[in-house]
Design an enzyme around this catalytic site. Sequence first.
Site, PDB file in Angstrom:
ATOM      1  N   SER A   4       0.847  -1.191   0.000  1.00  0.00           N
ATOM      2  CA  SER A   4       0.000   0.000   0.000  1.00  0.00           C
ATOM      3  C   SER A   4       0.886   1.246   0.000  1.00  0.00           C
ATOM      4  O   SER A   4       2.033   1.202   0.454  1.00  0.00           O
ATOM      5  CB  SER A   4      -0.954  -0.001   1.202  1.00  0.00           C
ATOM      6  OG  SER A   4      -0.265  -0.197   2.405  1.00  0.00           O
ATOM      7  N   GLU A   6       0.994   5.554   0.721  1.00  0.00           N
ATOM      8  CA  GLU A   6       0.321   6.695   1.368  1.00  0.00           C
ATOM      9  C   GLU A   6       0.686   7.990   0.641  1.00  0.00           C
ATOM     10  O   GLU A   6       1.850   8.225   0.320  1.00  0.00           O
ATOM     11  CB  GLU A   6       0.769   6.753   2.831  1.00  0.00           C
ATOM     12  CG  GLU A   6       0.071   7.848   3.611  1.00  0.00           C
ATOM     13  CD  GLU A   6       0.368   7.748   5.095  1.00  0.00           C
ATOM     14  OE1 GLU A   6       0.181   6.663   5.686  1.00  0.00           O
ATOM     15  OE2 GLU A   6       0.795   8.755   5.663  1.00  0.00           O
ATOM     16  N   ASP A  98      -2.879  15.267  15.396  1.00  0.00           N
ATOM     17  CA  ASP A  98      -2.036  16.082  16.286  1.00  0.00           C
ATOM     18  C   ASP A  98      -2.600  17.488  16.373  1.00  0.00           C
ATOM     19  O   ASP A  98      -2.732  18.149  15.348  1.00  0.00           O
ATOM     20  CB  ASP A  98      -0.613  16.155  15.736  1.00  0.00           C
ATOM     21  CG  ASP A  98       0.167  14.931  16.139  1.00  0.00           C
ATOM     22  OD1 ASP A  98       0.019  14.499  17.297  1.00  0.00           O
ATOM     23  OD2 ASP A  98       0.900  14.415  15.291  1.00  0.00           O
ATOM     24  N   PHE A 208      10.916  14.844  11.387  1.00  0.00           N
ATOM     25  CA  PHE A 208       9.726  14.003  11.597  1.00  0.00           C
ATOM     26  C   PHE A 208       9.956  13.068  12.780  1.00  0.00           C
ATOM     27  O   PHE A 208       9.105  12.881  13.630  1.00  0.00           O
ATOM     28  CB  PHE A 208       9.463  13.086  10.403  1.00  0.00           C
ATOM     29  CG  PHE A 208       8.877  13.721   9.177  1.00  0.00           C
ATOM     30  CD1 PHE A 208       8.192  14.933   9.220  1.00  0.00           C
ATOM     31  CD2 PHE A 208       8.988  13.075   7.940  1.00  0.00           C
ATOM     32  CE1 PHE A 208       7.647  15.479   8.064  1.00  0.00           C
ATOM     33  CE2 PHE A 208       8.448  13.618   6.788  1.00  0.00           C
ATOM     34  CZ  PHE A 208       7.785  14.825   6.855  1.00  0.00           C
ATOM     35  N   HIS A 258       3.669  -0.875   3.827  1.00  0.00           N
ATOM     36  CA  HIS A 258       2.973   0.379   3.551  1.00  0.00           C
ATOM     37  C   HIS A 258       4.057   1.435   3.371  1.00  0.00           C
ATOM     38  O   HIS A 258       4.859   1.669   4.281  1.00  0.00           O
ATOM     39  CB  HIS A 258       2.076   0.727   4.754  1.00  0.00           C
ATOM     40  CG  HIS A 258       1.299   1.998   4.610  1.00  0.00           C
ATOM     41  ND1 HIS A 258       0.132   2.087   3.885  1.00  0.00           N
ATOM     42  CD2 HIS A 258       1.513   3.234   5.113  1.00  0.00           C
ATOM     43  CE1 HIS A 258      -0.348   3.321   3.951  1.00  0.00           C
ATOM     44  NE2 HIS A 258       0.475   4.040   4.683  1.00  0.00           N
TER      45      HIS A 258
HETATM   46  P1  FAD Z   1      -3.885   7.063  19.483  1.00  0.00           P
HETATM   47  O1  FAD Z   1      -4.015   5.658  19.024  1.00  0.00           O
HETATM   48  O2  FAD Z   1      -5.096   7.754  19.935  1.00  0.00           O
HETATM   49  O3  FAD Z   1      -2.807   7.162  20.635  1.00  0.00           O
HETATM   50  C1  FAD Z   1      -1.492   6.594  20.530  1.00  0.00           C
HETATM   51  C2  FAD Z   1      -0.805   6.721  21.848  1.00  0.00           C
HETATM   52  O4  FAD Z   1      -0.632   8.105  22.168  1.00  0.00           O
HETATM   53  C3  FAD Z   1      -1.574   6.126  22.993  1.00  0.00           C
HETATM   54  O5  FAD Z   1      -0.689   5.595  23.906  1.00  0.00           O
HETATM   55  C4  FAD Z   1      -2.314   7.336  23.529  1.00  0.00           C
HETATM   56  O6  FAD Z   1      -2.673   7.127  24.861  1.00  0.00           O
HETATM   57  C5  FAD Z   1      -1.280   8.427  23.363  1.00  0.00           C
HETATM   58  N1  FAD Z   1      -1.848   9.759  23.162  1.00  0.00           N
HETATM   59  C6  FAD Z   1      -2.270  10.271  21.997  1.00  0.00           C
HETATM   60  N2  FAD Z   1      -2.688  11.530  22.194  1.00  0.00           N
HETATM   61  C7  FAD Z   1      -2.521  11.817  23.473  1.00  0.00           C
HETATM   62  C8  FAD Z   1      -2.746  12.954  24.290  1.00  0.00           C
HETATM   63  N3  FAD Z   1      -3.222  14.086  23.786  1.00  0.00           N
HETATM   64  N4  FAD Z   1      -2.443  12.873  25.589  1.00  0.00           N
HETATM   65  C9  FAD Z   1      -1.942  11.749  26.099  1.00  0.00           C
HETATM   66  N5  FAD Z   1      -1.686  10.645  25.392  1.00  0.00           N
HETATM   67  C10 FAD Z   1      -1.974  10.678  24.101  1.00  0.00           C
HETATM   68  N6  FAD Z   1      -1.910  12.518  11.770  1.00  0.00           N
HETATM   69  C11 FAD Z   1      -2.674  13.371  11.058  1.00  0.00           C
HETATM   70  O7  FAD Z   1      -2.966  14.468  11.535  1.00  0.00           O
HETATM   71  N7  FAD Z   1      -3.127  13.048   9.806  1.00  0.00           N
HETATM   72  C12 FAD Z   1      -2.865  11.849   9.228  1.00  0.00           C
HETATM   73  O8  FAD Z   1      -3.297  11.576   8.106  1.00  0.00           O
HETATM   74  C13 FAD Z   1      -2.086  10.904   9.955  1.00  0.00           C
HETATM   75  N8  FAD Z   1      -1.814   9.683   9.458  1.00  0.00           N
HETATM   76  C14 FAD Z   1      -1.125   8.792  10.209  1.00  0.00           C
HETATM   77  C15 FAD Z   1      -0.915   7.500   9.696  1.00  0.00           C
HETATM   78  C16 FAD Z   1      -0.220   6.556  10.431  1.00  0.00           C
HETATM   79  C17 FAD Z   1      -0.033   5.167   9.859  1.00  0.00           C
HETATM   80  C18 FAD Z   1       0.317   6.905  11.702  1.00  0.00           C
HETATM   81  C19 FAD Z   1       1.107   5.893  12.478  1.00  0.00           C
HETATM   82  C20 FAD Z   1       0.112   8.178  12.220  1.00  0.00           C
HETATM   83  C21 FAD Z   1      -0.613   9.128  11.500  1.00  0.00           C
HETATM   84  N9  FAD Z   1      -0.859  10.405  11.988  1.00  0.00           N
HETATM   85  C22 FAD Z   1      -1.614  11.286  11.262  1.00  0.00           C
HETATM   86  C23 FAD Z   1      -0.293  10.846  13.278  1.00  0.00           C
HETATM   87  C24 FAD Z   1      -1.265  10.720  14.460  1.00  0.00           C
HETATM   88  O9  FAD Z   1      -2.427  11.479  14.242  1.00  0.00           O
HETATM   89  C25 FAD Z   1      -0.544  11.220  15.701  1.00  0.00           C
HETATM   90  O10 FAD Z   1       0.506  10.361  16.038  1.00  0.00           O
HETATM   91  C26 FAD Z   1      -1.427  11.506  16.922  1.00  0.00           C
HETATM   92  O11 FAD Z   1      -0.641  12.147  17.909  1.00  0.00           O
HETATM   93  C27 FAD Z   1      -1.958  10.264  17.579  1.00  0.00           C
HETATM   94  O12 FAD Z   1      -3.047   9.810  16.912  1.00  0.00           O
HETATM   95  P2  FAD Z   1      -3.342   8.210  16.902  1.00  0.00           P
HETATM   96  O13 FAD Z   1      -4.747   8.005  16.503  1.00  0.00           O
HETATM   97  O14 FAD Z   1      -2.298   7.537  16.147  1.00  0.00           O
HETATM   98  O15 FAD Z   1      -3.111   7.883  18.426  1.00  0.00           O
END
Ligand code: FAD
Length: 281
Positions: A4, A6, A98, A208, A258
């Site tokens: 895949s 991205e 983020d 990054f 990926h």
């Molecule tokens: P989650 O699964 O919600 O959390 C991951 C870990 O971080 C957990 O341990 C959680 O408890 C901890 N955590 C997360 N946020 C907090 C917080 N505020 N306070 C305390 N603990 C926290 N970002 C984008 O904006 N756009 C994208 O398109 C995008 N694509 C991505 C694709 C992939 C494959 C990956 C790996 C990351 C991507 N991200 C993207 C980054 C991601 O949004 C960030 O890493 C974000 O900080 C966490 O979101 P998550 O859903 O991955 O985390």
Amino acid sequence: MHLSFEFFPPKNDIGAAAFATTLRNLEALRPDFVSVTCGAGGSSTKTTYDTVQHIRNTTALHVVPHIAYIRQSFTQMTRLLGDYKNLGVQQIVALRGDPATVKNEPELPPGETYPNTVDFVLDLKTRHGFDPIVSAYPDVHPLALSPQQDLDHLKRKAEAGATHAITQFFFTADTFLRFRDKMRIAGINVALTPGILPIHNLTQVLKFATSCGAKIPEGFTSRFERHGTDQNALFEEGVAHATELCQTLRREGVEDFHFYTLNRGAMTARVCGALKLNPPS
Ligand code: FAD
């Protein structure tokens, strides 16, 4: 073997032209799907949607949008998911996003969006009928309270309905393999795909890495720095690094990859060619 790619939504006409070429070149490698990133804010939700629509209209590719829920109200989310349903989208990369990625946008008050990614995944699966793909962090998410808490969180996303996780990029095969072992010991049985970032620009990748918590191995940068500004040599080094990484993972039974293409197809295509991943028919 599953492949895949991205992409991010192109930012202007020049970016759009480059993206069209990348898309055409990488489509020839017959990926299982391509995904399109989103910013965390509503402003870029539209560009993600437009890019997804463009890919669906102009290629035969299976396309998966990323959605970061953090700044989407429930009302906006329901509309967006409806739009994706109408486009025929079935899978979503479900993320928190983020806060810092979109400046000057106010946080949504509590109660106006999901409190965490687990709830988002559950809602996507059970109420909206999508197949959620989630993130995983071999080097541990920088905001996680501990490696164990990070793993527990992934487990909860799996229990909420995710069947597939894609990792943040990492620098050594060992990092991924140790994480895969820990996941299996923790009873997390989702498909785990390594996120591979071919290194086009070392400075940018180190930036990054610092922001997302990917650990840079001792001495790693010298392998690129020794080439100075020789762009050809730097390109070949990027190809060599990503190819070695994937080859080691393959020897350990990894069959899915990926690629974070950054909308640049040449290096990813070279790596896939070297690995004989889905050669053009
Ligand atoms: P989650 O699964 O919600 O959390 C991951 C870990 O971080 C957990 O341990 C959680 O408890 C901890 N955590 C997360 N946020 C907090 C917080 N505020 N306070 C305390 N603990 C926290 N970002 C984008 O904006 N756009 C994208 O398109 C995008 N694509 C991505 C694709 C992939 C494959 C990956 C790996 C990351 C991507 N991200 C993207 C980054 C991601 O949004 C960030 O890493 C974000 O900080 C966490 O979101 P998550 O859903 O991955 O985390």
